[in-house]
Design an enzyme around this catalytic site. Structure first.
Site, PDB file in Angstrom:
ATOM      1  CE  LYS A  73      -0.834   0.240   5.052  1.00 27.21           C
ATOM      2  NZ  LYS A  73       0.165   1.526   5.354  1.00 27.21           N
ATOM      3  CB  THR A  74       3.949   2.235   1.794  1.00 28.10           C
ATOM      4  OG1 THR A  74       3.260   2.014   3.058  1.00 28.10           O
ATOM      5  CG2 THR A  74       4.834   3.558   1.901  1.00 28.10           C
ATOM      6  CG  ASP A 263      -1.163   4.505   5.125  1.00 20.19           C
ATOM      7  OD1 ASP A 263      -1.715   3.669   4.675  1.00 20.19           O
ATOM      8  OD2 ASP A 263      -0.050   4.538   5.277  1.00 20.19           O
ATOM      9  CD  GLU A 264      -1.943   1.587   8.597  1.00 20.40           C
ATOM     10  OE1 GLU A 264      -2.818   0.697   8.792  1.00 20.40           O
ATOM     11  OE2 GLU A 264      -0.582   1.030   8.440  1.00 20.40           O
ATOM     12  CD  GLN A 294      -3.011  -4.946   8.531  1.00 16.86           C
ATOM     13  OE1 GLN A 294      -1.832  -5.029   9.227  1.00 16.86           O
ATOM     14  NE2 GLN A 294      -3.057  -4.789   7.305  1.00 16.86           N
ATOM     15  NE  ARG A 655       1.974  -7.510  11.177  1.00 19.47           N
ATOM     16  CZ  ARG A 655       1.756  -6.838  10.098  1.00 19.47           C
ATOM     17  NH1 ARG A 655       2.387  -5.738   9.773  1.00 19.47           N
ATOM     18  NH2 ARG A 655       0.425  -7.056   9.433  1.00 19.47           N
TER      19      ARG A 655
END
Length: 730
Positions: A73-74, A263-264, A294, A655
């Site tokens: 996504k970044t 974002d997020e 998330q 992770r």
């Protein structure tokens, strides 16, 4: 677009050719993007998958990018910004917001080589709070603030709450940190003290005594105003109120920031969503990137429902799903998908990977938490023997208290490690003292900073003298520092001399230049030496280890100040005192020192699952998977809380890039006794394929049976001894 244009003559032909060339490059997926200071640096959109490419090129109108863990996504956000600039969007009209300074820094670092330093500086890439604080510094009068207001940190906020409780005679009856958390929640709900007093709370708000909280909230606000200060939550609250009260101001910002990216987005709270809505209507060029799976921060006001709400508030939203994962193996993803699908209220997506890795997930039971920690240390040694570096490995847990046994086991095994979390670096006493002096360098009218350092280190300006200064300031309707500077005379010549020396030293340092990063480092060194902060720690810290740690922290601050100046110049081109202090006050709670070569050390990382979000490691140990820990005991009876705990488990699993090991203990120390623990219910949701584990039910039965057998044998022995003693007595 492949057909030829008939030959035309003159200016019209040139303009038509130019128009069709622009149209072709604007619409083609094959275009190259990113210009660096006039020199084109090619970034091929063909390196993106189709969904990522759509997320980059579709930038008009409301857009939601549902991005699963590890789906790039970044990269999509940074390429999207570069694409927009290449399409002719002015950089100063783009604002990208995220939730941590670390995430904002990473985004800036990625975007700078793509678009060039000159244009990168014109972009607004920051946290929500920094974005709003920048608006407040530019238009303070719209917020009802004076120029040069102070942003206070958590330590000062707690002091203000304590004073509010003292004023009402409630000191010791209520916990300041709990009151402060509730005040913060009210500000996130955009509630005034009067509204709280009237009980006008949102549905689901857990505030036991709104009337009491309203009184504390009001006193807290009065003290902020008295000290010409604001807190973190005011950054967003006051901007929203100003946007609602001044339509001309809202339209000015709407024109300034024409494209918004968040974002997020699943971590947004009510106030942040309101801000986004106010700054985007009616143009609605807003793109949000998030993942409801998330959403793990409801305790600080985040609402995963905002993803659903977005589509209703912004009709015609373009939905783009990123499901191809570039981090984990399919073994890990299949397990994570299997678990998270047990949450009924979620947006459907299934992560997959092109990775060929096939290492199974290990679920390993242990007798107790000590055994769990020792096994983990031994397994890490084995992995290191197989070529893994300590930096490749992370140990994750639900609660910080679980770290103690892990640290002990790693120390005994001589494994380098670092624990993340616990007390914030910026809340440590020596750091707050340094920051107090730094704030006075920027503004001697910063009352909170003045009272913090006026007698630190002790210089003979005690409480009685401070009260004398305060009373004269109130009587003369002026500031305490002005009273000290003019010094009409105190009750003691010694105190007068102490005040004069303090003011003289402060004024001398305030004349030092702060135009370059080297200037900032020199100022930091001067603060430490001129105010004897190093000597103060040496004299006051009796414990050698504590003293060494404090001195290390204090001596690192000038270089940290220099680095902050370098970052500010890279972002804004110039150092501004107030903005620099804002950046430092809004720092993340984690502060990492680098080694002499500027690289992070090679250590195993220990952290809570919450702290691990956004990170990745080749090998992850997920420990303490027991009901009562994960899911947490406070969440077990609530359906929504269980769903969030499951999301937390999902975040922890994703992770791991290559290998995931999960452990739980049959017995765990709680207080002064050991309790029998039950394996986490989430373990039963794992798929059978790709997971190495004995039957959890059988393990539990065997353990319980074994414990019962041991108790029976012990009681039999005690009974036999007692019977023997009784016979001997006869």
């Amino acid at each position: 677009m492949g057909s030829k244009i008939p030959p035309l003559k003159g200016l019209l032909a040139g303009r038509l050719r130019g128009f069709f060339y622009w149209l072709k490059t604007r619409l083609s997926y094959d275009r190259k993007i990113a210009i660096q200071d006039g020199t084109q640096k090619m970034v091929d959109l063909d390196t993106l998958n189709p969904e990522q490419r759509l997320g980059v090129t579709h930038f008009e109108g409301p857009t939601m990018i549902l991005a699963g863990a590890g789906t790039g996504k970044t990269r999509v956000i940074t390429c999207r910004i570069a694409y927009m600039l290449d399409a002719g969007v002015a950089p100063e009209t783009i604002a990208a917001m995220t939730f941590t300074n670390k995430a904002a820094r990473e985004m800036k670092e990625r975007i700078r080589p793509m678009v060039g330093s000159a244009r990168a500086k014109k972009l607004s890439i920051s946290t929500f709070h920094s974005f709003c604080l920048n608006i407040m510094r530019t238009w303070p009068q719209k917020m009802g603030l004076e120029k040069g207001f102070t942003l206070v940190g958590t330590g000062d906020q707690l002091d203000l709450v304590r004073r509010a409780l003292d004023e009402k005679g409630w000191s010791g009856l209520y916990k300041p940190d709990e009151i402060l958390a509730q005040i913060g929640a009210c500000k996130n709900w955009l509630l005034s003290p009067d509204a709280v007093k009237r009980g006008e709370l949102p549905r689901g708000a857990s505030i036991e005594d709104p009337a009491l909280l309203g009184v504390c909230y009001e006193l807290y606000e009065r003290q902020l105003k008295l000290n010409r200060a604001i807190d973190f939550d005011d950054c967003i609250l006051k901007v929203i109120f100003a946007l609602k009260e001044h339509e001309d101001f809202r339209l000015k910002l709407l024109e300034k920031y024409q494209y918004l990216l968040v974002d997020e987005f699943q971590d947004t709270n009510f106030a942040q969503f309101e801000l986004l809505e106010a700054l985007s209507h009616p143009r609605n060029n807003v793109c949000v990137v998030g993942d409801d799976d998330q959403s793990i921060y409801s305790w600080r006001g985040a609402m995963y429902e905002t993803l659903e709400k977005f589509q209703s508030v912004f009709p015609g939203t373009k939905m783009i799903k990123l499901e191809q994962n570039y981090r984990c193996t399919n073994v890990i993803l299949n397990a994570a998908n299997s678990v998270i699908k047990n949450n009924s209220r979620r947006m459907d997506k299934t992560l997959w990977s092109a990775s060929t890795g096939s290492l199974p997930i290990d679920v390993v039971p242990h007798e107790d938490a000590v055994d769990e920690a020792r096994w983990t240390a031994q397994k890490i040694i084995t992995l290191m023997g197989q070529g893994k570096k300590p930096a490749d490995i992370a140990i994750l847990y639900r609660a910080n208290a679980q770290a103690d046994l892990m640290e002990k086991a790693l120390r005994e095994a001589s494994i380098p490690y670092k624990t993340f979390g616990g007390q914030s670096f910026f809340e440590r006493q020596e750091v707050k003292d340094f920051m107090g002096y730094l704030r006075l360098m920027a503004s001697a009218e910063d009352h909170l900073a003045l009272w913090r350092v006026i007698n630190t280190p002790p210089r003979g300006i005690g409480l009685k003298t401070q009260e004398w200064i305060e009373s004269h300031a109130k009587a003369g309707n002026t500031s305490p520092y002005k009273i000290m500077k003019d010094l009409p005379g105190t009750e003691s010549e010694r105190q007068s001399q102490a005040i004069s020396e303090f003011v003289s030293t402060l004024e001398t340092l305030r004349q030092l230049p702060v135009n370059t990063p080297d200037d900032l480092e020199a100022l930091g060194d001067a603060i430490n030496s001129s105010f004897r902060l190093v000597d103060y720690i040496k004299d006051s810290s009796k414990n050698i280890q504590v003293r060494v740690k404090k001195l290390e922290n204090l001596r690192s601050l000038p270089k940290w100040l220099k680095k902050a100046g370098e970052d500010m110049i890279a972002d804004e081109g110039v150092i501004n005192g107030h903005r620099l202090l804002d950046r430092l006050t809004l720092q993340d709670s984690t502060y990492e020192k680098e080694d002499s070569e500027g690289h992070q050390s090679n250590y195993v990382s220990l952290m809570t699952i919450h702290a691990s979000k956004g990170l990745e490691f080749p090998v992850v140990f997920l420990c303490g998977l027991e009901d009562g820990l994960l899911p947490h005991k406070n969440s077990i009876l609530n359906f929504e809380s269980i769903a969030e705990e499951r999301r937390l488990f999902y975040v922890a699993m994703t992770r791991a890039k290559e290998k995931l090991l999960m452990t739980y203990a049959h017995l765990r120390q709680t207080g002064f006794q050991k309790e029998i623990r039950t394996p986490s219910r989430f373990l039963t949701e794992l798929p059978e394929n790709g997971v190495i584990s004995a039957s959890l039910v059988q393990i539990l039965e065997d353990k319980t049976k074994g414990e019962a057998d041991r108790k029976t044998k012990t009681l039999s022995r005690l009974s036999a001894i007692k019977e023997s003693l009784q016979k001997g007595a006869l």
